[in-house]
Design an enzyme around this catalytic site. Structure first.
Site, PDB file in Angstrom:
ATOM      1  N   CYS A   1       0.818  -1.204   0.000  1.00 30.99           N
ATOM      2  CA  CYS A   1       0.000   0.000   0.000  1.00 30.99           C
ATOM      3  C   CYS A   1       0.849   1.250   0.000  1.00 30.99           C
ATOM      4  CB  CYS A   1      -0.882  -0.008   1.240  1.00 30.99           C
ATOM      5  SG  CYS A   1      -1.813  -1.519   1.380  1.00 30.99           S
TER       6      CYS A   1
ATOM      7  N   GLY B   1      -1.457   1.368  -4.708  1.00 30.68           N
ATOM      8  CA  GLY B   1      -2.722   0.750  -4.322  1.00 30.68           C
ATOM      9  C   GLY B   1      -3.890   1.433  -4.986  1.00 30.68           C
TER      10      GLY B   1
ATOM     11  N   TYR C   1      10.463  -2.877  -9.622  1.00 27.81           N
ATOM     12  CA  TYR C   1       9.157  -2.616 -10.219  1.00 27.81           C
ATOM     13  C   TYR C   1       8.281  -1.612  -9.491  1.00 27.81           C
ATOM     14  CZ  TYR C   1       4.219  -3.353 -11.187  1.00 27.81           C
ATOM     15  OH  TYR C   1       2.896  -3.140 -11.445  1.00 27.81           O
TER      16      TYR C   1
ATOM     17  N   ASN D   1       1.198  -0.561   5.719  1.00 25.01           N
ATOM     18  CA  ASN D   1       1.758  -1.049   4.458  1.00 25.01           C
ATOM     19  C   ASN D   1       2.669  -2.216   4.804  1.00 25.01           C
ATOM     20  OD1 ASN D   1       4.272   0.240   2.135  1.00 25.01           O
ATOM     21  ND2 ASN D   1       2.913  -1.496   1.963  1.00 25.01           N
ATOM     22  N   GLY D   2       2.336  -3.379   4.309  1.00 23.48           N
ATOM     23  CA  GLY D   2       3.123  -4.567   4.617  1.00 23.48           C
ATOM     24  C   GLY D   2       2.212  -5.745   4.834  1.00 23.48           C
TER      25      GLY D   2
HETATM   26  P1  AMP Z   1       3.008 -11.455 -15.248  1.00 20.77           P
HETATM   27  O1  AMP Z   1       2.138 -11.437 -16.436  1.00 20.77           O
HETATM   28  O2  AMP Z   1       2.297 -12.043 -14.078  1.00 20.77           O
HETATM   29  O3  AMP Z   1       4.316 -12.102 -15.476  1.00 20.77           O
HETATM   30  O4  AMP Z   1       3.215  -9.948 -14.831  1.00 20.77           O
HETATM   31  C1  AMP Z   1       4.459  -9.355 -14.824  1.00 20.77           C
HETATM   32  C2  AMP Z   1       4.263  -7.894 -15.045  1.00 20.77           C
HETATM   33  O5  AMP Z   1       3.542  -7.336 -13.963  1.00 20.77           O
HETATM   34  C3  AMP Z   1       5.614  -7.203 -15.133  1.00 20.77           C
HETATM   35  O6  AMP Z   1       5.639  -6.573 -16.375  1.00 20.77           O
HETATM   36  C4  AMP Z   1       5.632  -6.183 -14.020  1.00 20.77           C
HETATM   37  O7  AMP Z   1       5.761  -4.897 -14.597  1.00 20.77           O
HETATM   38  C5  AMP Z   1       4.293  -6.322 -13.325  1.00 20.77           C
HETATM   39  N1  AMP Z   1       4.463  -6.749 -11.925  1.00 20.77           N
HETATM   40  C6  AMP Z   1       5.458  -7.411 -11.352  1.00 20.77           C
HETATM   41  N2  AMP Z   1       5.221  -7.617 -10.038  1.00 20.77           N
HETATM   42  C7  AMP Z   1       4.049  -7.050  -9.761  1.00 20.77           C
HETATM   43  C8  AMP Z   1       3.250  -6.900  -8.598  1.00 20.77           C
HETATM   44  N3  AMP Z   1       3.624  -7.376  -7.438  1.00 20.77           N
HETATM   45  N4  AMP Z   1       2.070  -6.245  -8.710  1.00 20.77           N
HETATM   46  C9  AMP Z   1       1.669  -5.760  -9.880  1.00 20.77           C
HETATM   47  N5  AMP Z   1       2.355  -5.879 -11.013  1.00 20.77           N
HETATM   48  C10 AMP Z   1       3.539  -6.516 -10.968  1.00 20.77           C
END
Ligand code: AMP
Length: 471
Positions: free
Chosen positions: A9, A36, A252, A111-112
């Protein structure tokens, strides 16, 4: 259900005797929207009465002018909540409010995540405080209010509750008169302090200080509690800190215009891209980023490889993150709603797509198909982090291990499934080198399966496959 409600968050707080605090928390939360999008909330006090407004949706949707007018007073905390759960529960929106007595309430923004709630639940059960339907943050609020009811100040109550917070936490708590900020001993999630005139600000990320014109003072230290009230600001080191910032903040999650542990997130991401190009030579005509999070890494990759950069996929900025939607088919459709490749840029070219991470593999499969359908001659995928093989227990909603594609498929099988001509990850060593901080200051659990804060009974969910050593 509780295990699904892991959240990452954005939290923000303001204390300043001349401020309309909620009026500053509101833009602060706006700047933290990326952390979030499920719900948002603000609690504010004028020194006598605590008022709040919270609800589902984006910051832009939750508050009306009327709401903000009612949130009077010189101190306020706020939170944007992010959850993995498909079913949104309004009841879980934060700040969580607990009534102490007719005159006094407390509010908490977290947050956590506490991977294990056994200890805190046992405590509350023993005190006959019902934990039915409560998530980790609710239980944290309950235990703090238990101690406040026992005539402890807010900071004393948090100090007494601290041993029961078995997980990662950045918290902002308030009563009618003061704000307390606290960070777990590993400082897994970021939290910084800013100054605006004679007032103090707390924010998950420094980008949110910039937006209200506040000056960055410092980070809340791991294991530290910071109290702000009319007497000023004071620090209490509750336990010895051992900094282990979640590396995914750099990879990310954090905004590129934030500074964390003294490092520019944007600069780190450019370095990750550069390092990736040093480690892998690929013949291509154009480097294109997966927008927005991979833009700095793609720029770094292009500079190092001398292959031209162009943002060949356009993002509709008004469709928010796909990760929230748990069903695969919905996720697929949202990717198309959100991203559109420019065919005239891609046609007949050898395209190098740069993305920051592969989690489930769903988004990149869609993106690669788009790029191919756009007429690319070949498509190479460069990932500016190592394979994500282990789930997160500290507040990012990376799913359980079975859903992480790199935990059950080989490198070749992933490339095939995603549909690329080649797939390259940044090495683990290269990641550390490009970040430029000692490995000991980072939580690398999503790559290594080594969890710096005990994950209790959840450790049974983790598998270490012998093939992991290979990539
Ligand atoms: P995926 O299709 O599940 O492999 O999604 C990976 C993509 O989601 C990557 O391009 C990241 O930019 C993004 N991503 C990675 N980790 C997260 C996360 N915890 N929450 C939201 N998006 C994420």
């Amino acid at each position: 259900m509780r295990s699904k409600l892991r959240e990452k968050c954005g939290i923000f707080a303001v204390f300043g005797k001349d401020f309309k605090a909620a009026r500053l928390v509101h833009p602060g939360l706006w700047a933290l929207q990326h952390r979030g999008q499920e719900s948002s909330g603000i609690a504010a006090s004028d020194g006598k009465k605590l008022r709040f407004k919270k609800g589902p949706g984006l910051v832009a949707h939750v508050y009306s002018e009327e709401d903000l007018k009612k949130l009077t007073g010189h101190l306020a905390i706020g939170q944007n909540r992010y959850s993995t759960s498909g079913d949104f529960f309004d009841a879980h929106a934060q700040p969580i409010i607990a009534k102490i007595n007719n005159k006094k309430s407390i509010a908490l923004a977290h947050n956590g995540n506490l991977p294990s709630v056994e200890k805190i639940k046992n405590f509350l059960d023993k005190k006959s405080i019902s934990t039915k339907g409560l998530n980790d943050s609710d239980m944290m609020t309950q235990i703090i209010s238990y101690f406040v009811k026992g005539n402890n100040s807010l900071e004393k109550a948090i100090g007494k509750s601290w041993p029961y917070f078995t997980g990662s936490f950045c918290i902002l708590a308030m009563d009618e008169k003061k704000i307390v900020a606290a960070r777990d001993r590993c400082g897994i999630r970021p939290l910084c302090i800013g100054k605006l005139n004679s007032g103090y600000i707390f924010a998950s990320e420094s980008c949110a200080l910039d937006i209200i014109g506040a000056k960055f003072l410092r980070e809340v230290k791991p294991g530290e509690m910071v109290v702000v009230d009319e007497k000023g600001i004071r620090s209490i080191q509750v336990e010895k800190g051992d900094q282990k910032l979640d590396v995914f903040e750099f990879v990310y999650f954090a905004r590129p215009d934030s500074i964390i542990l003294g490092k520019s997130v944007d600069q780190i991401r450019q370095n990750l891209g550069k390092q990736l190009a040093k480690e892998h030579t690929v013949k291509g005509d154009l480097v294109i980023p997966v927008p927005d999070s991979a833009i700095p890494a793609a720029i770094g990759f292009s500079r190092q490889s001398q292959i031209p950069y162009y943002p060949g996929i356009i993002k509709n900025r008004y469709v928010h993150r796909t990760f929230i939607s748990p069903e695969e088919h919905t996720r697929d459709r949202i990717v198309q709603l959100k991203l559109n490749p420019m065919k005239h840029i891609l046609k007949n070219k050898r395209i190098i797509v740069v993305d920051d991470s592969i989690v489930r593999g769903t988004t990149c499969r869609q993106i690669i198909k788009m790029v191919r359908d756009g007429g690319a001659k070949s498509v190479h995928l460069m990932i500016s982090s190592p394979p994500v093989r282990f789930p997160d227990f500290y507040g990012i909603n990376t799913p359980n291990q079975k859903e992480l594609i790199a935990s059950y498929k080989s490198h070749g099988a992933i490339a095939k499934e995603i549909g690329v001509d080649s797939l390259h990850y940044l090495s683990y060593k290269g990641l550390i080198q490009a970040i430029g901080l000692p490995e000991s200051k980072l939580c690398m659990s999503c790559f290594t399966g080594k969890y710096p804060i005990d994950i209790g009974e959840r450790s049974k969910e983790i598998n270490f496959h012998p093939s992991y050593a290979k990539i």
